[in-house]
Design an enzyme around this catalytic site. Sequence first.
Site, PDB file in Angstrom:
ATOM      1  N   HIS A 225      -1.168  -9.340  -4.124  1.00 42.64           N
ATOM      2  CA  HIS A 225      -1.710  -8.178  -3.411  1.00 42.64           C
ATOM      3  C   HIS A 225      -1.919  -7.002  -4.375  1.00 42.64           C
ATOM      4  O   HIS A 225      -3.007  -6.399  -4.414  1.00 42.64           O
ATOM      5  CB  HIS A 225      -0.735  -7.798  -2.295  1.00 42.64           C
ATOM      6  N   GLU A 226      -0.901  -6.695  -5.158  1.00 42.40           N
ATOM      7  CA  GLU A 226      -0.995  -5.535  -6.043  1.00 42.40           C
ATOM      8  C   GLU A 226      -1.954  -5.776  -7.210  1.00 42.40           C
ATOM      9  O   GLU A 226      -2.683  -4.858  -7.620  1.00 42.40           O
ATOM     10  CB  GLU A 226       0.396  -5.145  -6.557  1.00 42.40           C
TER      11      GLU A 226
ATOM     12  N   HIS B  87      -5.386  -5.186  -5.957  1.00 41.76           N
ATOM     13  CA  HIS B  87      -5.649  -3.742  -5.950  1.00 41.76           C
ATOM     14  C   HIS B  87      -6.109  -3.303  -7.343  1.00 41.76           C
ATOM     15  O   HIS B  87      -7.124  -2.613  -7.496  1.00 41.76           O
ATOM     16  CB  HIS B  87      -4.373  -2.961  -5.606  1.00 41.76           C
TER      17      HIS B  87
ATOM     18  N   HIS C  80      -7.284  -2.317   0.976  1.00 37.41           N
ATOM     19  CA  HIS C  80      -6.733  -3.101   2.075  1.00 37.41           C
ATOM     20  C   HIS C  80      -7.833  -3.539   3.038  1.00 37.41           C
ATOM     21  O   HIS C  80      -8.777  -2.785   3.288  1.00 37.41           O
ATOM     22  CB  HIS C  80      -5.696  -2.272   2.850  1.00 37.41           C
TER      23      HIS C  80
END
Length: 224
Positions: free
Chosen positions: A93-94, A97, A103
Amino acid sequence: MRRWPNNTVLVKIDAGIPQDKRHHIYTVMDSINALSCLKMVNASEGDSGYHILVNTFKPGCWSMVGHTGSDKGWQSLNMGPTCFSNGNRVIHHELLHALGFFHMQSRHDRDKFVKVYKDRVVPQNWEANFKKKGEDEGTVLWLGLPYDYNSIMHYSTNAFSLNGKITVEVLGKFSGEIGITRVPSRGDVAGLNRLYECWDHYLGDDIPGATPYKQIHQKYFKEN
């Protein structure tokens, strides 16, 4: 679009990250390399190139979005002690990013697919985690791909709840559970490859509702 130049991303891991956690980061980097044309490189201490610094300087799990070009010569990807639970979900997830993705529940068209209860969200988490992106910005960021409940960039139903109640309610026919995926979805992989022009990797043209990548590429990546 704040893409990493030459599809190459240098990653350094701060000494504060325990040795037994580092292989999880390397595993996710290898996974991204295998799924795309990106080159995520474990940079040595002597490497002076602009890089992501995975660190534990502050509490929580968070990253800057895309290549920021900070004057410091690096940008932070913060991984507190709790960020290594739940498989490698948070690391994926990070890192996504850091590669340029917001998101899923921040999409400009999200109201057709989920209901977000602002009054139930911890106030300091609203802006960065739930606020919708503008339509023009969003169109570019999601590159012709449909809303994806299975995205690793999607939050769970009670994320950052102020009172224990649901903060993100599914409105569509999706019968699964949002915000639990431990690996990138087809849409995540396609989005990554569309953003970085990885023509010889999966581009998601077979995903129902997706605009063919060739059309998206002509519109956003080349002069009309």
